[in-house]
Scaffold this motif. Structure first.
Motif, PDB file in Angstrom:
ATOM      1  N   UNK A 125     -12.486   3.063 -12.936  1.00 12.87           N
ATOM      2  CA  UNK A 125     -12.906   1.669 -13.059  1.00 12.87           C
ATOM      3  C   UNK A 125     -11.681   0.761 -12.959  1.00 12.87           C
ATOM      4  N   UNK A 126     -11.023   0.803 -11.818  1.00 10.88           N
ATOM      5  CA  UNK A 126      -9.830  -0.005 -11.606  1.00 10.88           C
ATOM      6  C   UNK A 126     -10.190  -1.468 -11.342  1.00 10.88           C
ATOM      7  N   UNK A 127      -9.401  -2.360 -11.904  1.00 14.64           N
ATOM      8  CA  UNK A 127      -9.514  -3.796 -11.662  1.00 14.64           C
ATOM      9  C   UNK A 127      -8.118  -4.342 -11.351  1.00 14.64           C
ATOM     10  N   UNK A 128      -8.058  -5.421 -10.573  1.00 13.58           N
ATOM     11  CA  UNK A 128      -6.771  -6.038 -10.263  1.00 13.58           C
ATOM     12  C   UNK A 128      -6.136  -6.599 -11.528  1.00 13.58           C
ATOM     13  N   UNK A 129      -4.892  -6.209 -11.794  1.00 15.83           N
ATOM     14  CA  UNK A 129      -4.162  -6.750 -12.940  1.00 15.83           C
ATOM     15  C   UNK A 129      -3.037  -7.695 -12.512  1.00 15.83           C
ATOM     16  N   UNK A 130      -2.449  -7.438 -11.340  1.00 22.28           N
ATOM     17  CA  UNK A 130      -1.392  -8.314 -10.822  1.00 22.28           C
ATOM     18  C   UNK A 130      -1.541  -8.452  -9.317  1.00 22.28           C
ATOM     19  N   UNK A 131      -1.238  -9.650  -8.809  1.00 20.45           N
ATOM     20  CA  UNK A 131      -1.108  -9.893  -7.374  1.00 20.45           C
ATOM     21  C   UNK A 131       0.326 -10.342  -7.137  1.00 20.45           C
ATOM     22  N   UNK A 132       1.072  -9.551  -6.367  1.00 23.20           N
ATOM     23  CA  UNK A 132       2.500  -9.797  -6.162  1.00 23.20           C
ATOM     24  C   UNK A 132       2.737 -10.394  -4.784  1.00 23.20           C
ATOM     25  N   UNK A 133       3.387 -11.555  -4.767  1.00 25.37           N
ATOM     26  CA  UNK A 133       3.685 -12.253  -3.524  1.00 25.37           C
ATOM     27  C   UNK A 133       5.197 -12.381  -3.347  1.00 25.37           C
ATOM     28  N   UNK A 134       5.644 -12.461  -2.084  1.00 21.25           N
ATOM     29  CA  UNK A 134       7.065 -12.610  -1.832  1.00 21.25           C
ATOM     30  C   UNK A 134       7.464 -12.270  -0.412  1.00 21.25           C
ATOM     31  N   UNK A 135       6.667 -11.451   0.254  1.00 24.36           N
ATOM     32  CA  UNK A 135       6.959 -11.105   1.644  1.00 24.36           C
ATOM     33  C   UNK A 135       6.373 -12.158   2.587  1.00 24.36           C
ATOM     34  N   UNK A 187     -12.199  -0.499  -3.997  1.00 26.41           N
ATOM     35  CA  UNK A 187     -11.478  -1.639  -4.550  1.00 26.41           C
ATOM     36  C   UNK A 187     -11.407  -2.756  -3.520  1.00 26.41           C
ATOM     37  N   UNK A 188     -11.928  -3.912  -3.865  1.00 18.03           N
ATOM     38  CA  UNK A 188     -11.955  -5.064  -2.964  1.00 18.03           C
ATOM     39  C   UNK A 188     -11.041  -6.164  -3.494  1.00 18.03           C
ATOM     40  N   UNK A 189     -10.522  -6.969  -2.576  1.00 14.36           N
ATOM     41  CA  UNK A 189      -9.673  -8.086  -2.968  1.00 14.36           C
ATOM     42  C   UNK A 189      -8.701  -8.502  -1.882  1.00 14.36           C
ATOM     43  N   UNK A 190      -8.125  -7.533  -1.169  1.00 15.88           N
ATOM     44  CA  UNK A 190      -7.229  -7.859  -0.057  1.00 15.88           C
ATOM     45  C   UNK A 190      -8.009  -8.518   1.073  1.00 15.88           C
ATOM     46  N   UNK A 191      -7.329  -9.370   1.836  1.00 20.19           N
ATOM     47  CA  UNK A 191      -7.967 -10.115   2.920  1.00 20.19           C
ATOM     48  C   UNK A 191      -7.628  -9.566   4.306  1.00 20.19           C
ATOM     49  N   UNK A 192      -6.990  -8.411   4.344  1.00 17.24           N
ATOM     50  CA  UNK A 192      -6.641  -7.779   5.616  1.00 17.24           C
ATOM     51  C   UNK A 192      -6.590  -6.271   5.379  1.00 17.24           C
ATOM     52  N   UNK A 193      -6.224  -5.536   6.404  1.00 19.48           N
ATOM     53  CA  UNK A 193      -6.133  -4.082   6.320  1.00 19.48           C
ATOM     54  C   UNK A 193      -5.269  -3.662   5.132  1.00 19.48           C
ATOM     55  N   UNK A 194      -5.759  -2.731   4.337  1.00 14.36           N
ATOM     56  CA  UNK A 194      -4.942  -2.127   3.283  1.00 14.36           C
ATOM     57  C   UNK A 194      -4.166  -0.989   3.931  1.00 14.36           C
ATOM     58  N   UNK A 195      -2.881  -1.226   4.153  1.00 12.50           N
ATOM     59  CA  UNK A 195      -2.051  -0.316   4.930  1.00 12.50           C
ATOM     60  C   UNK A 195      -1.374   0.737   4.074  1.00 12.50           C
ATOM     61  N   UNK A 203      -2.412   3.667 -13.034  1.00 14.21           N
ATOM     62  CA  UNK A 203      -2.175   2.462 -12.247  1.00 14.21           C
ATOM     63  C   UNK A 203      -2.119   2.820 -10.766  1.00 14.21           C
ATOM     64  N   UNK A 204      -2.591   1.903  -9.937  1.00 14.47           N
ATOM     65  CA  UNK A 204      -2.484   2.030  -8.493  1.00 14.47           C
ATOM     66  C   UNK A 204      -1.793   0.798  -7.939  1.00 14.47           C
TER      67      UNK A 204
END
Length: 306
Positions: free
Chosen positions: A8-18, A273-281, A291-292
């Protein structure tokens, strides 16, 4: 948690910087750091603890995009593989490059450090696998491994064997000491192999092919034991991973923007797991915690911690 209980994974952090598409994400063996790489030629080191995920350092590593990152077993160094035909070894504490590996004739697609921190294996668009002395930076072996670009190189937990995958549809296992191929894994249709790696116990090989299928192989018997379907993968080299901290699962990214978690034994999809807006590479599983980490392409450019 028994394997039959769903994750039952849920998003805990969204990391931006690239600033461009992500290419790889890796937890350190210590579990305290996470590194992400990108087509923007940089690597970001993130500090992971029980309460936060913080930016620690950004390194401008190469002239062109980075395809993969691999940690040393002591979590003090990591290697980057790049489209500039080079791999580099980085000191995490200082952020300085301590070694450069030069010799491939085309851009690098993959790199992996052996568990003893002695040998680096790289794979390239030039269709070869090269083994390097990690300390001296010298190439100690060049394997004419495949007839198409090499997409994946992975050592087993002892470092005695190496697996390579390629666009030629072959997954090959090598004896590192003799540099001889001891097993070739192939399906009838021979779809391109985007990723290959050993199971945590080293007895099996997981291959990800561009027919939207994961296969678990007994490589000593050249036998496919299980197949996993549900994700989409026909275009990109998408990473997969084993997650063993809370069940026995196989994790993979997907071209539909989701991350899929399969039960290792039953082969059933346990969670999407949903949330990304493009290919999960890229995906990775934390070595000790439940954790994932997932990373996505140009339309998203984020890392998510679940």
């Amino acid at each position: 948690m028994p394997p039959s209980v769903r994750p039952n994974f849920q998003t805990t952090y969204i990391l931006e910087g690239h600033s461009k598409a992500l290419s790889c994400v890796r937890f350190s063996p210590s579990g305290r750091l996470l590194v992400s790489s990108s087509a923007d030629a940089s690597v970001i080191v993130w500090n992971i603890d029980a309460e936060s995920c913080r930016h620690q350092r950004t390194l401008a590593c190469h002239d062109t995009g980075i395809s993969e990152v691999s940690w040393s077993s002591d979590s003090l160094y990591f290697v980057t593989a790049s489209d500039d035909k080079r791999a580099k070894l980085w000191d995490v504490e200082t952020g300085k490059c301590t070694q450069t590996f030069t010799g491939h004739e085309s851009y690098l697609l993959c790199a992996n450090i052996d568990p003893k921190d002695n040998i680096l294996a790289t794979g390239s668009f030039d269709e070869t696998v090269r083994l390097w002395d990690l300390k001296s930076g010298k190439c100690i072996e060049k394997l004419s491994a495949h007839s198409d670009p090499v997409t994946s190189t992975r050592f087993n937990r002892s470092g005695d064997n190496l697996v390579s995958g390629s666009y030629d549809g072959l997954t090959r296992v090598w004896d590192v000491r003799t540099c001889r191929c001891i097993s070739t894994l192939l399906t009838d249709a021979a779809p391109a192999v985007g990723y290959a790696g050993f199971s945590p116990n080293g007895k099996y090989v997981l291959s990800a092919t561009m027919d939207s299928t994961l296969r678990l192989w007994d490589y000593q018997q050249n036998k496919c034991l299980k197949t996993y379907k549900g994700h989409e993968n026909t275009k990109y080299c998408i990473f997969s991973a084993f997650a063993t901290t809370c069940g026995m699962w196989i994790i993979t990214g997907s071209e539909d923007g989701n991350t899929y978690i399969y039960d290792l034994q039953t082969k059933k999809t346990q969670q999407r797991l949903s949330g990304h807006r493009d290919v999960v590479i890229a995906v990775d599983a934390h070595p000790t915690e439940n954790l994932l980490a997932t990373a996505s392409l140009e339309g998203d450019k984020t890392v998510r911690i679940w």
